[in-house]
Design an enzyme around this catalytic site. Structure first.
Site, PDB file in Angstrom:
ATOM      1  N   TRP A 238     -11.376   8.227  -1.401  1.00  0.00           N
ATOM      2  CA  TRP A 238     -11.320   7.068  -0.524  1.00  0.00           C
ATOM      3  C   TRP A 238     -12.326   7.273   0.605  1.00  0.00           C
ATOM      4  O   TRP A 238     -12.394   8.344   1.219  1.00  0.00           O
ATOM      5  CB  TRP A 238      -9.913   6.946   0.026  1.00  0.00           C
TER       6      TRP A 238
ATOM      7  N   ASP B 194      -1.941  13.074  -0.535  1.00  0.00           N
ATOM      8  CA  ASP B 194      -2.023  11.704  -0.052  1.00  0.00           C
ATOM      9  C   ASP B 194      -1.271  10.861  -1.084  1.00  0.00           C
ATOM     10  O   ASP B 194      -1.746  10.716  -2.219  1.00  0.00           O
ATOM     11  CB  ASP B 194      -3.486  11.261   0.062  1.00  0.00           C
TER      12      ASP B 194
ATOM     13  N   LYS C 261       1.259  -0.384   0.097  1.00  0.00           N
ATOM     14  CA  LYS C 261       1.189  -1.057  -1.195  1.00  0.00           C
ATOM     15  C   LYS C 261       2.544  -1.188  -1.865  1.00  0.00           C
ATOM     16  O   LYS C 261       2.888  -2.247  -2.353  1.00  0.00           O
ATOM     17  CB  LYS C 261       0.252  -0.297  -2.154  1.00  0.00           C
TER      18      LYS C 261
END
Lengths: 430, 405
Positions: B134, B215, B251
């Site tokens: 990311w 993560d 999300k």
């Protein structure tokens, strides 16, 4: 890294690939953190923790600066409840831009710079939504370190204790300037002006726009004008922390006077604004950082860089609190209701100051308590020593920070008598 | 008066968020936003989960709710429930009180706070992150004062995992180095290790005393199962070792803008966990004092009600299934069109993103000619696709690979 890996491929990788045995000794390995010391309790927030743990029915919390009504209860403003009713069920909860809610920021700038500010019209203000006042100060400190490396920040003595933590963690060296005069329990104006004069040209100063925390001591309008003139002569940068707009006098325009004076005088300032107290949105973490620039182009540039600091910290700011603010400030009726409710909070505090002072005087205190009504905002710097504060806590279950700061918001008609009596008891022999 | 900031240069647009900015500015009716990773329904609309709306109503209708500052470490019940969610209710680490959990601002905030804690208290200041990762990861760690190194991860030739390279690079890392691991649904590639590969990775990491920092941004969103998607994290914790975990509810609960997440630090003992928590609070206080209340209240409301929790798992699976279905449809459509190349990675990769393998020029072409918005590394957000828009994307990809090299 990859290159290094390739050069030792033969030995290291074969050993690695052959490793299918369980790991020996894993459970006997000690913790990576065994040298971590327990951190000291935050001096301010630790007070409330101690208060909550106290079983005494007489206990009084005049520690943390959160508003209480006359029944000692936290308050959710009616305008906020109404805004929440309108928001619930309608929001999509999508990411805000890195700079936060444009609408919220627009309304917030109007409060600080004035509804008809030319700087807003000319788009000269770089502004981003921030995590309340703390977040705004931190973003500015990080910005200062990145774009004015080597600069220091001048911080008043005393100040909110977290200011020191913020600029320290941003790695900006700190200096202090005289502010509070313990003898008068008012402003050490001469000391302040001397320090401003003696600071190297172009120094960065942290100023409390109104309702100085923790002392409640503010410069007069005339003094602000003199400070501004001296800043001009020295080319200093003024960064205003405005956490109590509206909350101090009950009139937001009046509470922004210091800022307006500096703007009139042509300074390019920075401002941290918070809705924690004046809208009661504490836990929502809603605020705004703004930096006045030379022109629109520079404002766009500075804003882009502020966003670059926000992105690796939290990506984009939280939505809900910003929606509450926009809903209220964007609706004339709700805005008018808010202004009324802010005035009620400010007036109650001003009323409690008067009552506390009068109660102490009636008890025949040998000391002067004039400062209780001269100081302004949520806090009263009582002049109590740490030892006297400790006695208040241990003997009377009264909780405040050891610097003698009393959160007037925690004083009620129900407890002011008890508080006055306790203060009198611990000070009458001084 | 001159500005003290007149030397400041304009920062480049964030590459990911900048895509949506460009998309918004495009007037074309056929435009398609496959940029930022936010879920969209079949109709291309953002989705607020039903269970979230119910939690919202519950909160707004409760007159006893106040907006006071929450503790520096966040809401206590939110923290406990979050730890349970990622580690499993029966996790010995939780039962032994060895986990310090702090509410933070979504995944980003959890990573940043964790990184700042490591910079202050950990003996190593280098973190190994996968290549690619990311776009915000290196910035987060750099600003926290850690130095960033890369380990091989994605193999462009197979569009899968470069497992050999990964083991070599981590094997060569200095003892004690921090290693960032995507718990599942690797962003941007969608390529995850298999359970067997995870086991080898775990052994390597433990044997070299590397410190894992997970993560976890897509738990439940990748496979549709919260437990399956937590498998990698749980096997590491089960071996008794220490690790850090950044959790996000952006999300999987659709709470993007509310910035809800948690940092968990799994320690060897309860005593250590308690000291660690106290030190993490010192990182938070000068950053933003305390985290925002609203999103965490919604999460806690849902997680503590077994009805709402169950309803959530159903809605979550619905989102995951739609994405898996989009993968299938895109793959089959490309096959049907006879688009050159092997597109099987589309159905092998998992989670919100597909690393198409398209290059920068091809992406630019697709944006210009077909109004398809995606990041220039060829990553597409499957969540932004629908049955209706698959054909348009297929046309664009087909044109790009046949006309642009």
């Amino acid at each position: 890294m990859a290159m290094m890996a390739r050069t030792i491929r033969n030995s290291a990788s074969r050993r690695t690939m052959m490793m299918s045995r369980p790991i020996f000794g894993l459970r006997s390995m000690s913790s990576w953190w065994k040298n971590v010391e327990p951190a000291p309790k935050d001096p301010i927030l630790g007070v409330t923790e101690a208060f909550l743990a106290d079983p005494s029915p007489d206990k009084v919390n005049v520690g943390v600066g959160a508003y209480r009504d006359d029944n000692g209860k936290p308050v959710v403003l009616d305008c906020v409840r109404e805004a929440e009713r309108r928001i619930a069920g309608t929001s999509f909860m999508e990411y805000l831009p890195m700079g936060g809610s444009v609408k919220m920021v627009e309304e917030t700038l109007k409060l600080a710079y004035g509804d008809n500010s030319e700087f807003i019209k000319d788009k000269r203000i770089a502004a981003v939504q921030s995590l309340s006042g703390t977040g705004a100060c931190r973003l500015f400190a990080d910005f200062q370190t990145r774009f004015n490396p080597g600069s220091q920040i001048y911080i008043p003595v005393p100040t909110w204790s977290n200011h020191h933590n913020i600029w320290r963690d941003a790695q900006v060296p700190q200096k202090t300037y005289h502010y509070y005069h313990p003898e008068t329990k008012g402003l050490d104006f001469k000391g302040l002006m001397d320090d401003v004069k003696n600071a190297p040209e172009g120094s960065f100063f942290l100023l409390h726009a109104c309702a100085h925390n923790p002392t409640g001591v503010d410069p007069t309008e005339e003094q602000w004008r003199e400070i501004s003139q001296l800043f001009k002569a020295k080319n200093h940068f003024a960064f205003f922390d405005m956490a109590y707009q509206g909350f101090a006098s009950g009139d937001p325009a009046r509470d922004a006077k210091s800022i307006r004076i500096f703007l009139e005088d042509g300074h390019h300032i920075g401002i941290s604004q918070s809705y924690a107290k004046n809208m009661g949105l504490y836990g929502q973490r809603v605020g705004c950082l703004s930096v006045l620039c030379e022109n629109e182009k520079q404002a766009v540039t500075v804003k882009s860089q502020l966003q670059q600091l926000a992105r690796p910290m939290y990506s984009n700011p939280p939505l809900h609190g910003a929606q509450i603010v926009s809903t209220i400030l964007g609706d004339p009726e709700l805005k008018s209701l808010w202004l009324k409710e802010v005035k009620i909070m400010a007036d109650r505090i001003i009323g409690m100051r008067t009552t506390l002072r009068e109660s102490l005087e009636k008890l025949g205190s040998p000391l002067s308590w004039e400062h209780v009504t001269k100081q302004i905002g949520m806090f009263c710097y009582s002049g109590l020593t740490p030892e006297q504060v400790d006695r208040l806590t241990s003997e009377y279950h009264i909780y405040m920070t050891r610097n003698g700061r009393i959160s007037m918001a925690g004083v009620t008609t129900g407890n002011v008598g008890y508080l006055a009596n306790a203060i009198h008891e611990v000070t009458k022999s001084s | 008066m001159d500005s003290v900031f007149s030397n400041v240069d304009r920062a480049p647009e964030d590459p990911i968020l900048g895509v949506t900015v460009a998309y918004n500015n495009d007037p074309s009716p056929s435009k398609l936003n496959l940029g930022v990773g936010a879920y969209r329904t079949e109709e291309g609309k953002p989705l607020v989960l039903d269970v979230v709306r119910r939690a919202e109503q519950q909160l707004v209708n409760d007159p006893s709710r106040v907006k006071e500052y929450i503790p520096i470490a966040g809401l206590a019940d939110f923290n406990k429930l979050s730890a349970k969610l990622i580690l499993g209710a029966d996790s010995p680490a939780i039962q032994e009180s060895r986990v310090a959990t702090i509410q933070c601002l979504s995944g980003t905030g959890s990573l940043r706070v964790g990184a700042e804690f490591l910079k202050k208290h950990y003996h190593q200041s280098v973190i190994f992150i996968p290549k690619p990762t990311w776009g915000n990861h290196p910035k987060v760690f750099n600003l926290a004062g850690l130095s960033v190194e890369y380990y091989r991860y994605y193999d462009p030739a197979t569009r899968g995992l470069d497992f050999q390279g990964l083991l070599e690079d981590l094997g060569a890392a200095p003892s004690g180095a921090i290693v960032l691991l995507h718990a599942c649904a690797h962003n941007p590639t969608g390529v995850d290790p298999t359970p067997e590969q995870w086991e080898q990775i775990r052994q390597l990491i433990r044997s070299k005393s590397l410190l894992p920092f997970f993560d976890s941004a897509y738990q439940g969103f990748a496979s549709g199962s919260l437990d399956t998607d937590a498998h990698s994290v749980r096997t590491f914790v089960a071996d008794g070792g220490e690790c850090l975990i950044a959790q996000s509810y952006a999300k999987n609960m659709g709470l993007y803008g509310e910035r809800v997440g948690a940092l968990s630090i799994v320690c060897k003992s309860a005593d250590v966990a308690s000291k660690v928590e106290s030190q993490v609070k010192l990182v938070v206080r000068p950053m933003y004092s305390s985290p925002p209340i609203h999103g965490a209240s919604i999460v806690a409301t849902i997680l503590k009600s077994s009805d709402m929790y169950n309803d959530w798992t159903i809605e979550l699976k619905g989102m995951a299934d739609r994405i898996i279905s989009m993968r299938q449809q895109l793959f089959e459509a490309l096959q049907a069109k006879g688009t050159p190349g092997d597109w099987s990675h589309i159905i092998k990769q998992i989670g919100m993103f597909t690393f198409t393998g398209l290059n920068k020029e091809q992406v630019a072409f697709m944006t210009k000619e077909y109004h398809i918005y995606m990041t220039s590394d060829g990553r597409i957000s499957m969540a932004g696709l629908s049955t209706k828009t698959v054909p348009h994307l297929v046309d664009a990809i087909h044109a790009a690979v046949t006309r642009v090299v």
